[in-house]
Write an enzyme that holds these catalytic residues in place. Sequence first.
Site, short mmCIF file in Angstrom:
data_model
loop_
_atom_site.label_atom_id
_atom_site.label_comp_id
_atom_site.label_asym_id
_atom_site.label_seq_id
_atom_site.Cartn_x
_atom_site.Cartn_y
_atom_site.Cartn_z
NE ARG A 1 -4.12 1.84 1.12
CZ ARG A 1 -5.14 2.18 0.33
NH1 ARG A 1 -5.18 1.77 -0.93
NH2 ARG A 1 -6.13 2.89 0.80
CB THR B 1 -9.45 -0.70 -7.28
OG1 THR B 1 -9.26 0.48 -6.49
CG2 THR B 1 -8.73 -1.83 -6.59
CB THR C 1 -6.07 0.77 -6.32
OG1 THR C 1 -6.96 1.78 -6.76
CG2 THR C 1 -5.48 1.18 -4.98
CG ASN D 1 -8.23 6.25 -4.42
OD1 ASN D 1 -9.03 5.36 -4.16
ND2 ASN D 1 -8.33 7.43 -3.86
CG ASP E 1 -8.53 5.26 -0.17
OD1 ASP E 1 -9.68 5.66 -0.41
OD2 ASP E 1 -8.02 4.30 -0.77
CB SER F 1 -7.19 -0.17 1.68
OG SER F 1 -7.61 -0.85 0.52
CB SER F 2 -12.55 -0.95 0.79
OG SER F 2 -13.01 0.12 1.56
N GLY G 1 -13.57 -1.45 -6.67
CA GLY G 1 -14.86 -0.78 -6.39
C GLY G 1 -14.91 -0.02 -5.09
N1 GLY Z 1 -8.43 3.04 -3.04
C1 GLY Z 1 -9.49 2.19 -2.74
C2 GLY Z 1 -9.20 1.32 -1.58
O1 GLY Z 1 -8.06 1.11 -1.25
O2 GLY Z 1 -10.11 0.85 -0.96
#
Ligand code: GLY
Length: 596
Positions: free
Chosen positions: A105, A400, A418, A420, A442, A471-472, A492
């Site tokens: 990340r 992403t 990603t 983003n 984020d 993040s998701s 997404g």
């Molecule tokens: N940038 C989207 C995520 O990391 O969730």
Amino acid sequence: MFTRPRLRRLKPVFAAVALLVAAGPLPLRAQRPAVEAERGVVVSAHHLASEAGLEMLRRGGNAVDAAVATGLALTVVYPIAGNIGGGGFMLVHLADGRDLVIDYRESAPAAATRDMYVDAKGEVMSGPGSSTVGWRASAVPGSVAGFALALEKYGSGKLTWADVCEPSRRLAAEGHVVTQGSAAQLRGSAKLLGQFAESQRVYLNGGAYWKTGDIWKQPDLAATFARLQKHGPREFYEGETARLIADAMAKNGGLLTLADLKAYKVAERTPLRGKYRGYDIVTMPPPSSGGIALLQMFAMLEPFDLAQTGPTSAAKYHLLAEVMRRAFRDRAEYLADPDFSPVPVAALLEPTYLKRRMADYSPVQATPSDKVVPGLGAYAPAKPRDGADARFFNRESRETTHFSVVDAAGNAVANTYTLNGNFGSGVTIPGTGILMNNEMDDFTAKVGVKNMFGLLQGEANAIQPGKRPLSSMTPTLVFKDGKLLLVTGSPGGPTIINTVLQVVLNIVDHGMPVAQAVEAPRVHHQWMPDSLSFERYGISADTLAILQSRGHTVRERQSYEGGYQGDAGTIYVDPKTNLRHGAADPRKPDSRALGY
Ligand code: GLY
């Protein structure tokens, strides 16, 4: 009438029927079957990137080698999200039984400050200079470092860094055919890309746009990959590429410096583990919120008979909305980079806590989101600022990308990474072809103000130098009786978590074949805004009416959100035959599963 010659002609048909009867019932099939393969499968958002991965498998490489080649190739052929200017998470299962996470990340530059996106009036900034657009939006990219570490520690050892970079260099140097999907994605982001001269030149073909069928050569990106091949991955962080990035940032008011690039570190983490109806779930820990939210939702769903509700009933969607809003409430409150803010992981996954979390659940009435409190008690309250519009959705689209790989030996990779937003910050570093991320969005720019995904986030996720934004992304593996069953994930933004949830439910609860599980319609709720979204054509009028009568605000996903939810390229390993079934998601025009 069956004449003798006609009977003779029908003989092979009778033989085939007899064989089928003897073999028992045919395996369940989706309308569009998954790609079956005996040895390896790669599923990604672009067929040329899947091919790059497959090429590594055919050369004797393992799933990690193939994943790295696929990830690098997406940079060239799927620039909307594929990248070396961004970051992500790789979840690896090794055939010897180990599961591990490589967290690459992005991290905040040293000069980043808590309120750097808040203007003199106390408002969160928008446009160039904000957390979403332009030079100040980028965090330190991790993709090259993450892929390099994956290859070095977990690759087969048969393929070098230069080998896995070669498909990308070749695609960039020799050009690739622009697909209808790519042409539309590039043109669709012309407003963003057109603000930056280098992006206009490279990604918008100088304003003439790339058109379907064009052969698109990317000489600067080819030269970047050639430098990486020659000098190794550290070149990105310390060599000519690093210098080009740092110089361009300094000239244009960006924060990222050579020292930031040099200091970037990949983190190896332990995956989260949980159970759902006897299946073992292995998923992404913080700094993603994905794994915790996913395991929370599985635990909240476990007492309910989802198979009986059916895959698309109002009863099921009601239940999903209720578990989603509770998990996302906790997400907003407690989750962040664990190296900076302690995350109460064990408490959030505690079975009695999750049972208690559903104590106020009603099967006939929606719980208003503003009545859902953080389950462990207030931590750092995230109250909407005065006048904040709970229905606000930024019109930026969001990208992403996820890819899944399984090899012949049973090694597997679920990778989500990603820039983003679509094409990240919109900035291309001159002379490199590298598109930069806008991952700073984020972070919590200001407590109580939504980010581009409409997410309300808390104090725990505030900006700090060196910190990773929450993040998701939810790369996930599912095992049954110790054997790998499923490799999945999705793009997404916050919808990722709910997409992964629904793919797994479709298989575990509804017994769908993997292609059907990936294709089936999806819904999404993220606590705030308090609405349940469904995909275009994804819900019946009577289902919608029932949900509304229970108090849900239900809305169709809009075109600026892509209309559809996710791109869950998934691999299912048949426990009986050991065949790998790769299912590309039809929601993305160029996604492809390839096997051998
Ligand atoms: N940038 C989207 C995520 O990391 O969730």
